[in-house]
Scaffold this motif. Structure first.
Motif: not given
Length: 398
Positions: A162-182
């Motif tokens: 579950q922690e890994a899934q939450r971390a993956d979700e957070q990283r995915e959200q951060a990557a999505q935000q970074a990708l959106t910003q880029k």
């Protein structure tokens, strides 16, 4: 019957193999042992039946010998043995079937015997060999501990997942935000580049339009200059042709030849030249040659005017006339003494010899009317020559 016994024996063996043994420390159940003994007794009965069946098969052996003897016996000559042969064949088939059944029964009996021996050879149940209950309890405790540990490991693994899934979700959200910003930055950069490209394109279009306008203007000027040059060339060609025609007219006029061929190349020629299209024009040489005759006619006309009665003058009058022709006294334009006609005729001759036809005509115009009338034909030819020359000069100037 043999088949049924074999099936029962097989079922009994299967039940013995599949029935679990009791691990109770109190010992073997006597009821079950008695039941097993009864079943073994039943199997012994089946074994006896198999022995009886084997005896019957042995009793059939003499019958088979008799059948073979009958088969080997030579056939009688007269009786029909075909019914007997059919019976013998039937008996042989029955004997063969019985033999096959006996062989199968023997095989099954042997197999059952081997299985019974295997069952008898199995070791008996020894309660002392079974581990004590405390060992089973300890084993159960260890099993429960292992189960608890497995549950803990499962819970820990679930939590980590579950922690890994939450971390993956957070990283995915951060990557999505970074990708959106880029992507937004790239879109803004693309818009800026598009605007710069549009501005450069507009500037280039304006520059191109200006250059095209300048080129069009220069081309228009060149075309206008070319058209002007063509017009000038055409005018020059026309003027050259006109000058050539005028030169031919001048040559024909100087030679006293008709001007028709040369006038054909000039549009709307002057009347002063057109009158000599077919007729020969007068020349300056012809005027010089005909001047003396015209002068004589003028003198004669002048003398006739001095003697109106037509009488001949005397010697004195002739001498005075000749002296007046040599000496003339004027007061301005008025002749005081001398022959006025002779003096003007002489001046006209000198001007004609000098090539000044116009001055010669001016002197002739000063003659007295009778003398001027006498030279009218010569004067008309001279004026026609002067008019033709003036027309040529106008054509050359135009």
């Amino acid at each position: 019957m043999i088949v049924l016994g074999g099936v029962v024996l097989l079922l009994a063996l299967w039940w013995l193999l599949k029935t679990p043994r009791s691990t109770n420390e109190a010992g073997v159940d006597p009821a079950r042992v008695a039941q097993l003994e009864q079943r073994l007794g039943a199997l012994e009965g089946v074994r006896g039946e198999l022995g009886t069946l084997g005896g019957r098969l042995q009793a059939l052996a003499p019958l088979e010998g008799r059948v073979q003897a009958l088969e080997n016996k030579p056939p009688p000559q007269m009786p029909d043995l075909r019914p007997l042969e059919g019976q013998v064949a039937s008996l042989a088939e029955r004997a063969a079937v019985a033999e096959r059944g006996a062989a199968q029964a023997t095989d099954r009996a042997a197999a059952n015997e081997r299985r019974l021996q295997a069952l008898e050879a199995k070791p008996a149940f020894d309660p002392a060999a079974v581990a004590p209950r405390a060992a089973f309890d300890a084993l159960g405790t260890r099993v429960e501990a292992q189960a608890t540990r497995l549950q803990q490991l499962d819970a820990d693994l679930t939590r980590r997942l579950q922690e890994a899934q939450r971390a993956d979700e957070q990283r995915e959200q951060a990557a999505q935000q970074a990708l959106t910003q880029k992507l937004q930055e790239a879109a803004r950069a693309d818009e800026q580049r598009d605007q710069a490209a549009q501005q450069r394109l507009q500037t280039l279009e304006q520059t191109t339009q200006q250059k095209l306008g300048a080129l069009d203007a220069a081309l228009g000027q060149r075309v206008a200059a070319l058209e002007q040059a063509q017009k000038q060339m055409q005018a020059l060609e026309s003027r050259t042709a006109r000058l050539a025609a005028i030169d031919r007219l001048r040559g024909a006029l100087g030679a006293g030849q008709p001007l028709g061929e040369a006038l054909a190349r000039i549009d709307q020629p002057p009347q002063a030249l057109a009158r000599f299209a077919q007729a020969a024009p007068p020349t300056e040489a012809a005027l010089r040659l005909s001047f003396e005759d015209a002068a004589k006619a003028a003198r004669a006309a002048s003398d006739a005017a001095m003697q109106p009665d037509g009488s001949k003058p005397g010697v004195m009058d002739s001498a005075l006339t000749r002296l007046g022709g040599l000496v003339t006294i004027r007061r301005g334009d008025q002749v005081v003494w001398g022959d006025a006609a002779e003096a003007e005729i002489e001046r006209a001759r000198r001007a004609l010899e000098a090539g000044d036809v116009e001055m010669s005509l001016q002197h002739i115009d000063r003659l007295p009317p009778p003398a001027r009338q006498a030279m009218q034909g010569w004067a008309d030819q001279a004026r026609a020559l002067l008019a033709a020359r003036a027309a040529l000069r106008q054509l050359a100037a135009g």
